[in-house]
Design a protein around this motif. Structure first.
Motif, PDB file in Angstrom:
ATOM      1  N   ASP A 137       0.797  -1.116  -0.065  1.00 34.11           N
ATOM      2  CA  ASP A 137      -0.090  -0.122   0.092  1.00 34.11           C
ATOM      3  C   ASP A 137       0.842   1.190  -0.138  1.00 34.11           C
ATOM      4  O   ASP A 137       0.686   2.073   0.751  1.00 34.11           O
ATOM      5  N   TYR A 142       2.151   2.373   3.674  1.00 34.91           N
ATOM      6  CA  TYR A 142       1.143   2.473   4.630  1.00 34.91           C
ATOM      7  C   TYR A 142       1.209   1.146   5.211  1.00 34.91           C
ATOM      8  O   TYR A 142       0.195   0.859   6.079  1.00 34.91           O
ATOM      9  N   HIS A 186      -2.406  -0.108  12.045  1.00 36.15           N
ATOM     10  CA  HIS A 186      -1.919  -1.411  11.618  1.00 36.15           C
ATOM     11  C   HIS A 186      -0.429  -1.285  11.243  1.00 36.15           C
ATOM     12  O   HIS A 186       0.216  -0.606  11.163  1.00 36.15           O
ATOM     13  N   PHE A 194     -10.396  -2.098   1.342  1.00 36.77           N
ATOM     14  CA  PHE A 194     -10.090  -2.204   0.021  1.00 36.77           C
ATOM     15  C   PHE A 194     -10.743  -3.351  -0.679  1.00 36.77           C
ATOM     16  O   PHE A 194     -10.401  -3.913  -1.797  1.00 36.77           O
ATOM     17  N   PHE A 250      -7.784  -2.693   6.351  1.00 38.19           N
ATOM     18  CA  PHE A 250      -7.278  -2.512   4.705  1.00 38.19           C
ATOM     19  C   PHE A 250      -6.854  -3.826   4.078  1.00 38.19           C
ATOM     20  O   PHE A 250      -7.535  -4.846   4.179  1.00 38.19           O
ATOM     21  N   GLN A 273      -2.072  -5.749   5.775  1.00 40.92           N
ATOM     22  CA  GLN A 273      -1.984  -4.557   6.976  1.00 40.92           C
ATOM     23  C   GLN A 273      -2.753  -5.058   8.110  1.00 40.92           C
ATOM     24  O   GLN A 273      -4.109  -4.862   8.069  1.00 40.92           O
ATOM     25  N   ARG A 275       1.378  13.411  11.277  1.00 43.78           N
ATOM     26  CA  ARG A 275       0.169  13.025  10.764  1.00 43.78           C
ATOM     27  C   ARG A 275      -0.072  11.793  11.286  1.00 43.78           C
ATOM     28  O   ARG A 275       0.928  10.781  11.349  1.00 43.78           O
ATOM     29  N   ASP A 331      -2.330   8.415  10.821  1.00 46.83           N
ATOM     30  CA  ASP A 331      -2.971   7.705   9.568  1.00 46.83           C
ATOM     31  C   ASP A 331      -4.543   6.954  10.471  1.00 46.83           C
ATOM     32  O   ASP A 331      -4.035   6.353  11.404  1.00 46.83           O
ATOM     33  N   VAL A 332      -5.720   7.416   9.559  1.00 45.62           N
ATOM     34  CA  VAL A 332      -6.834   6.602  10.167  1.00 45.62           C
ATOM     35  C   VAL A 332      -6.924   6.429  11.508  1.00 45.62           C
ATOM     36  O   VAL A 332      -7.432   5.469  12.148  1.00 45.62           O
ATOM     37  N   GLU A 370      -6.213  11.875  10.931  1.00 46.51           N
ATOM     38  CA  GLU A 370      -6.846  11.464   9.712  1.00 46.51           C
ATOM     39  C   GLU A 370      -8.043  10.906  10.334  1.00 46.51           C
ATOM     40  O   GLU A 370      -7.925   9.887  10.734  1.00 46.51           O
ATOM     41  N   HIS A 372      -3.269  12.005  -1.441  1.00 49.22           N
ATOM     42  CA  HIS A 372      -2.694  11.004  -2.313  1.00 49.22           C
ATOM     43  C   HIS A 372      -3.792  10.030  -2.363  1.00 49.22           C
ATOM     44  O   HIS A 372      -3.695   8.783  -3.061  1.00 49.22           O
ATOM     45  N   ASP A 373      -5.006   9.942  -1.811  1.00 47.45           N
ATOM     46  CA  ASP A 373      -5.860   9.154  -1.832  1.00 47.45           C
ATOM     47  C   ASP A 373      -7.340   9.749  -2.625  1.00 47.45           C
ATOM     48  O   ASP A 373      -8.502   8.905  -2.861  1.00 47.45           O
ATOM     49  N   ARG A 399      -7.336   6.284  -6.626  1.00 47.80           N
ATOM     50  CA  ARG A 399      -6.118   7.028  -6.074  1.00 47.80           C
ATOM     51  C   ARG A 399      -5.186   7.349  -6.954  1.00 47.80           C
ATOM     52  O   ARG A 399      -4.357   8.372  -6.590  1.00 47.80           O
ATOM     53  N   ARG A 418      -1.822  10.433  -7.740  1.00 46.57           N
ATOM     54  CA  ARG A 418      -0.229  10.021  -7.563  1.00 46.57           C
ATOM     55  C   ARG A 418       0.446   9.977  -8.646  1.00 46.57           C
ATOM     56  O   ARG A 418       1.487   9.477  -8.277  1.00 46.57           O
TER      57      ARG A 418
HETATM   58  C1  NOJ Z   1      -5.193   6.249   4.650  1.00 47.83           C
HETATM   59  C2  NOJ Z   1      -4.087   6.448   3.632  1.00 47.83           C
HETATM   60  O1  NOJ Z   1      -4.114   7.782   3.478  1.00 47.83           O
HETATM   61  C3  NOJ Z   1      -4.108   5.674   2.616  1.00 47.83           C
HETATM   62  O2  NOJ Z   1      -3.271   5.980   1.730  1.00 47.83           O
HETATM   63  C4  NOJ Z   1      -3.879   4.222   3.233  1.00 47.83           C
HETATM   64  O3  NOJ Z   1      -4.247   3.252   2.151  1.00 47.83           O
HETATM   65  C5  NOJ Z   1      -4.850   4.114   4.347  1.00 47.83           C
HETATM   66  N1  NOJ Z   1      -4.997   5.040   5.311  1.00 47.83           N
HETATM   67  C6  NOJ Z   1      -4.181   2.725   5.155  1.00 47.83           C
HETATM   68  O4  NOJ Z   1      -3.234   3.017   5.756  1.00 47.83           O
END
Ligand code: NOJ
Length: 555
Positions: free
Chosen positions: A66, A69, A109, A156, A175, A179, A209, A211-212, A261, A335-336, A421, A425
């Motif tokens: 990923d 990530y 994760h 996903f 995810f 992960q 930052r 992540d999730v 996030e 990037h998403d 995404r 990118r």
């Molecule tokens: C959010 C990230 O911005 C994304 O790119 C990633 O796939 C997921 N979290 C899982 O880490």
């Protein structure tokens, strides 16, 4: 220590963050992927733009399923991105230019290649307790493992649980299957992660930052979701505030610039995360405004954006976060997300107006603006014609899933093309040379064909370029206290294609009007004001022209 709302606004409201998707920013080795040294070589470009922090997407060791990530070691550097010396050099050089580094902590994760997960797979009870492992049903065997613990879906695609025959257990992966979700209910996990923060703090990192991060606290009872995909059980979960407060305390990051996030979150939770009294995070990303073109909430289907819905979401979040002492990260792009100018506007006919109006719309709101690499150039979504050109795991999964749902390959491709995404990118377009100056090797992801005209070198020369406009927006935020800390109120407008709001501080008032259409729309009266910034050179009383964005100020 108590922070007042004014201090909060002055500290966060004067800053602008620039997001670097490292894999696509600047390659210096010829391997077709960006790297840390590439960022160092472009620091002057970033300093010239005027940004304060660089959020750099994960560059830690990772199998890259990923794109980083999926972290297999939180305290080292992935060799394709360079070495720890490269990081130290980048950190030094950035600091010398007054720019801070914001590291991306993926703490929900780890990769299944992480040492912790490998030890768990070997049956080590200490590390089994680091993840969300659940025993298989009574009587289950590797040949017949039975049902997964719940019907939750992975973000996903597919079920969110994976069966491990050697353990006769399932593990949770919200995810990709590589992960594995960490078990935050285990205090040892929380301590390990806070030590990761201390490690990077020790290297001079002054921003993070996460992540999730609102997904880290899972419910004690695991149950099937008959109304949705499971997210209502684990988003903003039961111990989330407690775990964040502890992480901030143990990691010693209170007062640093931090952003979380927040996936499928609520406004109330976001006030909690970002109100300084709670000592959690400086600010939050929420994504509700980026779902206004998801019909019935479905990402993998196409619809025109609902501008009235967009206006209401911005209005509610801006006004209520302010009232609750919270703080918003302001953004369209990352990037998403597919590039927003192509997605919400008309880049075929009004590329400049589309790209600049969107920037103006969010940059003058209350909060901290984020610019995603290439957004300041008006980079667009891809012109790809075949699924082989995509690399993203989610896009490739959904191309298959959409066909399983009955779409033809052409229909599935059209949806992926608009939603992927990878649309955001593609490599940074530095100049008009081969591969846009991004690499002298083969780019890991194909560039968009318009880079000979949409690129940094061309736009740096031109005072009327999209980049010059973004630089002006940053300058305005630095210069105007009303933008940094003024109140915000959304205004009623006589058109369902216009979003308008005002910022006020003492006697100073700014009115921002944005036309989200290619037609003329009625404008609010603005007698007695002067233009603060506009994406049209001349003034036109009473109407907003196609994709016009204008801010006027009364002093
Ligand atoms: C959010 C990230 O911005 C994304 O790119 C990633 O796939 C997921 N979290 C899982 O880490």
């Amino acid at each position: 220590m108590k922070t007042t709302p004014t201090e909060q606004a002055l500290r966060l409201g004067s800053k602008v963050v620039y997001q670097i998707y490292i894999k696509s920013f600047q390659d210096t080795t010829g391997n077709g992927m960006g790297d840390l040294r590439g960022i160092t070589t472009r620091l002057d470009y970033l300093a010239d733009l005027g940004v304060d922090y660089l959020w750099i997407t994960p560059f830690f060791p990772s199998p890259q399923n990923d794109n980083g990530y999926d972290v297999s070691d939180y305290c080292a550097i992935e060799p394709i991105y360079g070495t720890m010396e490269d990081f130290d050099e980048l950190s030094r050089e950035a600091r010398a230019r007054g720019i801070g580094l914001m590291l991306d902590m993926v703490f929900n994760h780890t990769s299944t290649e992480h040492e912790w997960f490998k030890k768990a797979l070997s049956g080590d009870p200490k590390y089994l307790a680091y993840y969300k492992f659940v025993d298989a049903e009574p009587g289950a065997t590797p040949a017949n493992p039975g049902k997964p613990p719940t019907n939750w879906e992975s973000k996903f695609g597919g079920n969110a649980w994976e069966y491990v025959p050697s353990l006769n257990k399932w593990y949770l992966h919200l995810f990709d299957v590589t992960q594995a979700d960490l078990n935050w209910d285990n205090p040892e996990v929380r301590k390990e992660l806070s030590e990761v923060l201390r490690f990077w703090r020790g290297k001079g990192v002054n921003a993070f930052r996460f992540d999730v991060v609102n997904l880290i606290s899972k419910p004690a009872v695991l149950e099937d979701d008959y109304e949705g995909d499971g997210r209502r059980f684990y988003s903003d979960g039961p111990h989330i505030h407690e775990y964040l407060q502890e992480l901030v305390r143990l990691g010693d990051i209170d007062g640093l610039m931090t952003v979380g996030e927040m996936s499928s979150t609520s406004l109330e939770s976001c006030i909690g995360y970002s109100n300084p009294a709670n000592h959690e995070l400086s600010m939050v990303f929420n994504f509700h405004h980026l779902k206004v073109d998801y019909p019935g909430g479905e990402k993998w289907a196409l619809a025109e954006p609902d501008i009235v819905g967009l206006r209401n979401l911005f209005g509610t979040w801006q006004e209520r976060m302010t009232a609750g002492g919270g703080w918003n990260a302001l953004f369209w792009s990352n990037h998403d997300q597919p590039r927003p100018n192509s997605r919400f506007c008309d880049t075929d006919h009004y590329w400049y107006e589309s790209s600049t109006m969107l920037g103006l719309c969010t940059h003058l709101m209350r909060g901290t603006p984020y610019i995603y690499q290439g957004e300041e150039l008006g980079q667009t979504i891809t012109d790809y014609t075949s699924i082989d050109q995509y690399r993203d795991v989610e896009s490739l999964n959904y191309y298959r899933i959409l066909q399983e749902r009955g779409y033809t390959p052409e229909e599935a491709f059209a949806i992926v093309h608009a939603r992927s995404r990878d649309d955001g990118r593609t490599p940074m377009a530095w100049d008009a040379s081969e591969h846009a100056g991004f690499t002298h090797g083969t780019p890991w992801l194909r560039l968009v064909g318009n880079y000979p005209t949409i690129n940094a070198a061309a736009e740096m020369e031109d005072p009327h370029s999209v980049r010059s406009f973004f630089k002006r927006l940053i300058g305005i935020r630095k210069a105007e206290e009303v933008i940094q800390r003024g109140d915000v109120r959304f205004l009623d407008v006589p058109s369902d294609k216009v979003i308008a709001y005002e910022r006020t501080l003492g006697d100073t008032r700014v009115v921002v009007q944005c036309n989200f259409s290619g037609d003329e729309q009625p404008a609010l009266a603005t007698e007695g004001s002067e233009v603060l910034v506009s994406n049209y050179e001349d003034e036109s009383a009473g109407v907003l022209r196609p994709w016009e964005g204008t801010a006027r100020i009364w002093r």
